[in-house]
Design an enzyme around this catalytic site. Structure first.
Site, short mmCIF file in Angstrom:
data_model
loop_
_atom_site.label_atom_id
_atom_site.label_comp_id
_atom_site.label_asym_id
_atom_site.label_seq_id
_atom_site.Cartn_x
_atom_site.Cartn_y
_atom_site.Cartn_z
N HIS A 68 26.43 31.41 43.46
CA HIS A 68 27.84 31.01 43.42
C HIS A 68 28.32 30.52 44.78
O HIS A 68 27.81 30.92 45.82
CB HIS A 68 28.75 32.11 42.85
CG HIS A 68 29.00 33.31 43.69
ND1 HIS A 68 28.94 34.59 43.20
CD2 HIS A 68 29.35 33.44 44.99
CE1 HIS A 68 29.25 35.44 44.16
NE2 HIS A 68 29.50 34.77 45.26
N ASN A 97 23.62 34.88 43.07
CA ASN A 97 23.36 34.13 41.84
C ASN A 97 23.64 32.64 42.03
O ASN A 97 23.72 31.88 41.07
CB ASN A 97 24.19 34.70 40.68
CG ASN A 97 25.68 34.68 41.00
OD1 ASN A 97 26.10 34.13 42.00
ND2 ASN A 97 26.48 35.29 40.12
N ASP A 139 38.69 31.40 48.32
CA ASP A 139 38.92 32.28 47.18
C ASP A 139 39.68 33.55 47.55
O ASP A 139 39.88 33.85 48.74
CB ASP A 139 37.59 32.62 46.49
CG ASP A 139 36.49 33.04 47.46
OD1 ASP A 139 36.79 33.28 48.65
OD2 ASP A 139 35.34 33.15 47.05
N GLU A 151 31.12 31.10 39.57
CA GLU A 151 29.93 31.76 39.05
C GLU A 151 29.10 30.78 38.21
O GLU A 151 29.63 29.77 37.72
CB GLU A 151 30.36 32.95 38.17
CG GLU A 151 31.11 34.04 38.91
CD GLU A 151 30.20 34.99 39.69
OE1 GLU A 151 29.22 34.52 40.30
OE2 GLU A 151 30.49 36.19 39.72
C1 GLP Z 1 31.55 36.58 47.87
C2 GLP Z 1 32.43 35.40 48.25
C3 GLP Z 1 31.61 34.17 48.56
C4 GLP Z 1 30.49 34.54 49.51
C5 GLP Z 1 29.56 35.49 48.82
C6 GLP Z 1 28.36 35.89 49.66
O1 GLP Z 1 31.31 36.69 46.51
N1 GLP Z 1 33.36 35.07 47.24
O2 GLP Z 1 32.45 33.17 49.11
O3 GLP Z 1 29.80 33.38 49.90
O4 GLP Z 1 30.31 36.64 48.51
O5 GLP Z 1 28.71 36.96 50.47
P1 GLP Z 1 27.87 37.48 51.69
O6 GLP Z 1 28.05 36.50 52.77
O7 GLP Z 1 28.46 38.81 52.00
O8 GLP Z 1 26.46 37.57 51.22
#
Ligand code: GLP
Length: 242
Positions: free
Chosen positions: A138, A136, A67, A143
């Site tokens: 995702h 959440n 992403d 989402e």
């Molecule tokens: C972001 C990214 C996701 C990631 C998520 C969790 O929203 N788009 O790909 O998995 O955050 O992030 P973290 O690893 O910082 O908890």
């Protein structure tokens, strides 16, 4: 589904990095699906270390990322393009021409999504898709919603995601409201999926994603239907697993 419960973040990172390194060693031209976020930072650091030591060779590896924020220029230090270069690509012997992310600078969402789907089509099958987990549920930036996405799509970020990600920005208003993300359908086509999670903050969502009903309200729950998923999590994130 194979689950590795590791003592702490460092051990989680090491285990996950071993799984990716093993793939690269056995298939030097493989296509890796990569992720951003704080969770994979440690595993990227291990891969950099092992590349330095000559254990892993990225010279033929190709990558597609999950992403990218819509509207952030590549040189913005919060863009995922910047993150990937900063944490991995600039420190290993990968050919940057072989690294791909959705282009967040394309204003026309349909054009941006179509372009990334074409890139993915051209690159072929993902050998391992690395995934972090949003609070959440995702995956990528898919989402919770009423249906599972198929191809690359433009997502309006939910309040909880903006809240979780604002820590990386100067102020909340700076967090982009939209992002381009690989679709759930594309993620599910990967040959193998590696989900990483750490910390108590992920414990509840990890448990419901992996043991609760499969529903687009918890996008990661679809992983229960994939035939080859490896979960690597620390003890804190595995708190609700018996
Ligand atoms: C972001 C990214 C996701 C990631 C998520 C969790 O929203 N788009 O790909 O998995 O955050 O992030 P973290 O690893 O910082 O908890």
């Amino acid at each position: 589904m194979k689950i590795f419960k590791e003592k702490n973040y460092d051990k989680m990172s090491e285990r996950a990095a071993h799984i990716i390194a093993a793939e690269v060693i056995s298939n030097p031209k493989c296509l890796l699906g990569l992720a951003t976020g704080s969770t994979p930072e440690g595993l990227y650091a291990k891969l950099v270390e092992w590349c330095d030591q000559g254990i892993v060779d990225f010279s033929k590896v190709r990558t597609v990322n999950l992403d990218e924020y819509k509207g952030l220029p590549k040189e913005n230090d919060q863009s995922y393009y910047y993150f990937m270069n900063d944490k991995l690509f600039s420190h290993v012997n990968i050919d940057k021409k072989n690294t791909h992310l959705p282009d967040g600078t394309i204003e026309d969402a349909d054009a941006a999504c179509k372009k990334y789907d074409e890139v993915m089509e051209e690159q072929g099958e993902i050998a391992i898709q690395l995934l972090g987990l949003g609070h959440n549920g995702h995956i990528g930036f898919n989402e919770p919603s009423n249906g599972f996405s198929v191809g690359t799509n433009c997502v309006e970020l939910q309040a909880s995601t903006i809240e979780a990600n604002k820590r990386f920005f100067e102020k909340e208003e700076d967090v982009p409201r939209f992002a381009y993300t690989m679709g759930i359908g594309s993620i599910m086509k990967a040959k193998k999926i590696l989900l990483v999670a750490n910390g108590e903050g992920k414990a509840e969502i990890l448990h419901s994603a992996l043991t609760g009903p499969v529903t687009p309200k918890v996008p990661a729950s679809i992983l229960q239907l994939h035939p080859n998923v490896v979960v690597v999590a620390d003890e804190a994130a595995m708190k609700y697993f018996k």
